[in-house]
Design a protein around this motif. Structure first.
Motif, short mmCIF file in Angstrom:
data_model
loop_
_atom_site.label_atom_id
_atom_site.label_comp_id
_atom_site.label_asym_id
_atom_site.label_seq_id
_atom_site.Cartn_x
_atom_site.Cartn_y
_atom_site.Cartn_z
N SER A 227 15.63 -2.11 -10.81
CA SER A 227 16.13 -1.01 -9.98
C SER A 227 15.32 -0.91 -8.70
CB SER A 227 16.03 0.33 -10.73
OG SER A 227 14.68 0.79 -10.73
N THR A 228 15.88 -0.23 -7.72
CA THR A 228 15.10 0.16 -6.54
C THR A 228 15.12 1.68 -6.46
OG1 THR A 228 16.99 0.10 -5.06
CG2 THR A 228 15.72 -1.93 -5.26
N LEU A 229 14.11 2.21 -5.83
CA LEU A 229 13.95 3.67 -5.78
C LEU A 229 14.54 4.27 -4.50
CD1 LEU A 229 12.57 6.12 -7.16
CD2 LEU A 229 10.48 5.52 -5.94
N THR B 200 -3.65 -5.48 -9.18
CA THR B 200 -4.42 -4.67 -8.22
C THR B 200 -3.53 -4.08 -7.14
OG1 THR B 200 -4.93 -6.67 -6.97
CG2 THR B 200 -6.61 -5.89 -8.53
N GLN C 278 9.03 -11.24 -4.86
CA GLN C 278 8.20 -11.77 -3.77
C GLN C 278 8.37 -13.28 -3.68
OE1 GLN C 278 4.41 -9.45 -2.96
NE2 GLN C 278 4.71 -9.04 -5.12
N HIS D 99 -6.42 -5.94 -0.47
CA HIS D 99 -6.58 -4.57 -0.95
C HIS D 99 -6.50 -4.47 -2.47
CE1 HIS D 99 -2.27 -5.23 -0.58
NE2 HIS D 99 -2.08 -4.22 -1.42
N CYS E 67 -3.71 -11.37 -11.81
CA CYS E 67 -4.21 -11.20 -10.44
C CYS E 67 -4.50 -12.59 -9.87
CB CYS E 67 -5.51 -10.41 -10.41
SG CYS E 67 -5.45 -8.80 -11.22
N ILE F 256 1.37 -0.51 -7.01
CA ILE F 256 2.18 -0.32 -8.23
C ILE F 256 1.36 -0.68 -9.47
CG2 ILE F 256 4.13 -1.33 -9.50
CD1 ILE F 256 5.30 0.40 -7.40
N GLY G 217 -3.62 -8.94 2.01
CA GLY G 217 -3.56 -9.06 0.55
C GLY G 217 -4.90 -8.80 -0.12
N GLY H 269 0.58 -8.47 -10.64
CA GLY H 269 0.09 -7.73 -9.47
C GLY H 269 -0.79 -6.57 -9.91
N MET I 75 -2.87 -4.57 4.61
CA MET I 75 -1.92 -4.91 3.54
C MET I 75 -1.47 -6.36 3.67
SD MET I 75 1.35 -2.97 1.92
CE MET I 75 0.44 -2.17 0.64
N GLU J 267 5.54 7.22 -4.27
CA GLU J 267 6.31 5.97 -4.35
C GLU J 267 5.92 5.13 -5.57
OE1 GLU J 267 8.92 4.93 -2.74
OE2 GLU J 267 8.94 2.80 -3.22
N ARG K 13 4.27 -1.83 0.08
CA ARG K 13 4.81 -3.15 0.45
C ARG K 13 6.21 -3.04 1.06
NH1 ARG K 13 2.65 -7.86 1.69
NH2 ARG K 13 0.92 -7.00 0.49
N PRO K 14 7.08 -2.15 0.56
CA PRO K 14 8.40 -2.04 1.20
C PRO K 14 8.31 -1.65 2.69
CG PRO K 14 8.46 -1.04 -0.98
CD PRO K 14 7.02 -1.37 -0.70
#
Ligand SMILES: NC(=O)c1ccc[n+]([C@@H]2O[C@H](COP(=O)([O-])OP(=O)(O)OC[C@H]3O[C@@H](n4cnc5c(N)ncnc54)[C@H](OP(=O)(O)O)[C@@H]3O)[C@@H](O)[C@H]2O)c1
Length: 327
Positions: A262-264, A149, A240, A317, A171, A152, A315, A147, A312, A122, A41-42
């Motif tokens: 946090s962000t990676l 499905t 989101q 998937h 979901c 992540i 939505g 989320g 993607m 990721e 998604r990023p």
């Protein structure tokens, strides 16, 4: 080499396969001939102009890839030419070659395909860092995953179940609820037809989940605080919905809650290397034994990167969408 960049901010049609110079392995880096790259998604946020690459990173999209080591930079010694690796990268995954610091790569266990491997870094790094390290999910505890499905979400279900936890997911459709249960979730809540706070508390005999993984934000922030157990932990990894909300924070105190985020991507190489070591110790054995394998929704050739992003965007998937390179 062929690689994907965005000509502007917008839908999948801003993505183009272009010819760029092959990267060179710098000091401590390995040059990987990429076989497959995961879509996250990023990447969509970057394509839409809302998530620029960190300073120094290339404008080739892609945060993860798997392939074969083709060359070693000065001082690189962890891998040999010919080794199969999967790696977390700040950009550059959607290219036929990619250079990455060797400490941010992991060996691909035997039996794991390149497509599966490309779908791991990721999501598994994010989940390990936020759910297990920062929120401290332990064996025997219950986690609520929003989320269920998503890339992540599917990775979280796998790891949480493999490590002996109970899993509740939310979901947006009954079909996705069924898919999440098929992937191991114990309870799946359709958030469009049920109140997840009430359902999650009912599913835990009124106690509430010990940990909540949230990628939604907005009104979910207040509702998570209401749903979570006493001494509970909330791991916030995205918004989101809006990141701003008016909230009553009293239960943060009365329930003794921990709320972390946090962000990676922006973390320095050294922090990612530390996380890589934790993954090698805790997650590689699960992958090697076949206990946790990423859920693959679909694969697209690099030339159809627009189709992959459209998938993607739809939505629809379940799990990961992966790009494959022509070898
Ligand atoms: N912090 C970090 O380091 C980090 C790293 C990687 C990813 N992320 C974030 O994690 C999220 C998941 O990434 P991904 O690559 O796995 O994306 P993804 O597969 O596209 O998943 C997005 C999920 O969000 C759910 N969702 C969207 N709007 C929702 C809403 N209003 N209410 C409830 N659920 C909603 C969707 O579920 P339904 O279709 O069922 O509604 C979908 O499963 C993204 O927001 C991404 O930015 C954060």
């Amino acid at each position: 080499m062929q690689a994907v960049t965005a000509s502007g901010a917008g839908g999948p049609d801003v993505l183009n396969v272009v010819t760029l110079p092959r990267p060179v392995a710098g000091p401590g880096q390995i040059l990987v001939r990429v076989h497959a790259a995961g879509i996250n998604r990023p990447d969509v946020m970057q394509r839409e102009g809302n998530y620029p690459p960190p300073p120094g990173a290339s404008d080739i999209l892609g945060l993860e890839m798997a392939g074969v080591v083709e060359a070693l930079g000065d001082g690189a010694s962890r891998f040999a030419v010919g080794d199969r690796v999967m790696a977390l990268v700040p950009s550059g995954g959607y290219g036929e070659w990619c250079a990455v610091h060797e400490t941010n790569a992991l060996p691909v266990p035997e039996g794991v395909s390149m497509i599966e491997a490309a779908a791991i870094p990721e999501t598994f790094f994010t989940v390990w860092s936020n759910v297990f390290q920062r929120a401290g999910l332990k064996k025997g505890e219950t986690i609520l995953i929003h989320g269920g499905t998503s890339g992540i979400g599917t990775a979280t279900i796998l790891l949480a179940k493999a490590l002996g936890c109970r899993v509740i997911v939310t979901c947006g459709s009954d079909e996705k609820c069924a898919a999440a249960k098929g992937n191991g979730a114990d309870v799946a809540i359709n958030y469009k037809t049920s109140d997840f706070v009430k359902e999650a508390r009912t599913a835990t005999d009124g106690k509430g989940p010990d940990v909540i993984l949230d990628m939604v934000g907005g009104d979910y922030m207040q509702r998570n605080i209401e749903a979570v157990a006493i001494d509970g932990r909330i791991a916030q990894i995205a918004f989101q919905k809006p990141a701003k909300a008016e909230m009553n924070m009293l239960q943060l105190l009365t329930k003794r809650l921990t709320w972390t985020g946090s962000t990676l991507r922006a973390r320095p190489v050294e922090m990612k290397a530390e996380l890589c070591r934790a993954l090698a110790e805790n997650v590689l054995p699960l992958l090697a034994k076949g206990i946790a394998r990423p859920v693959i929704d679909s694969t697209y050739p690099l030339s159809d990167v627009r189709g992959a992003h459209a998938r993607m965007d739809s939505g629809g998937h379940v799990g990961k969408i992966v790009l494959t390179m022509t070898q």
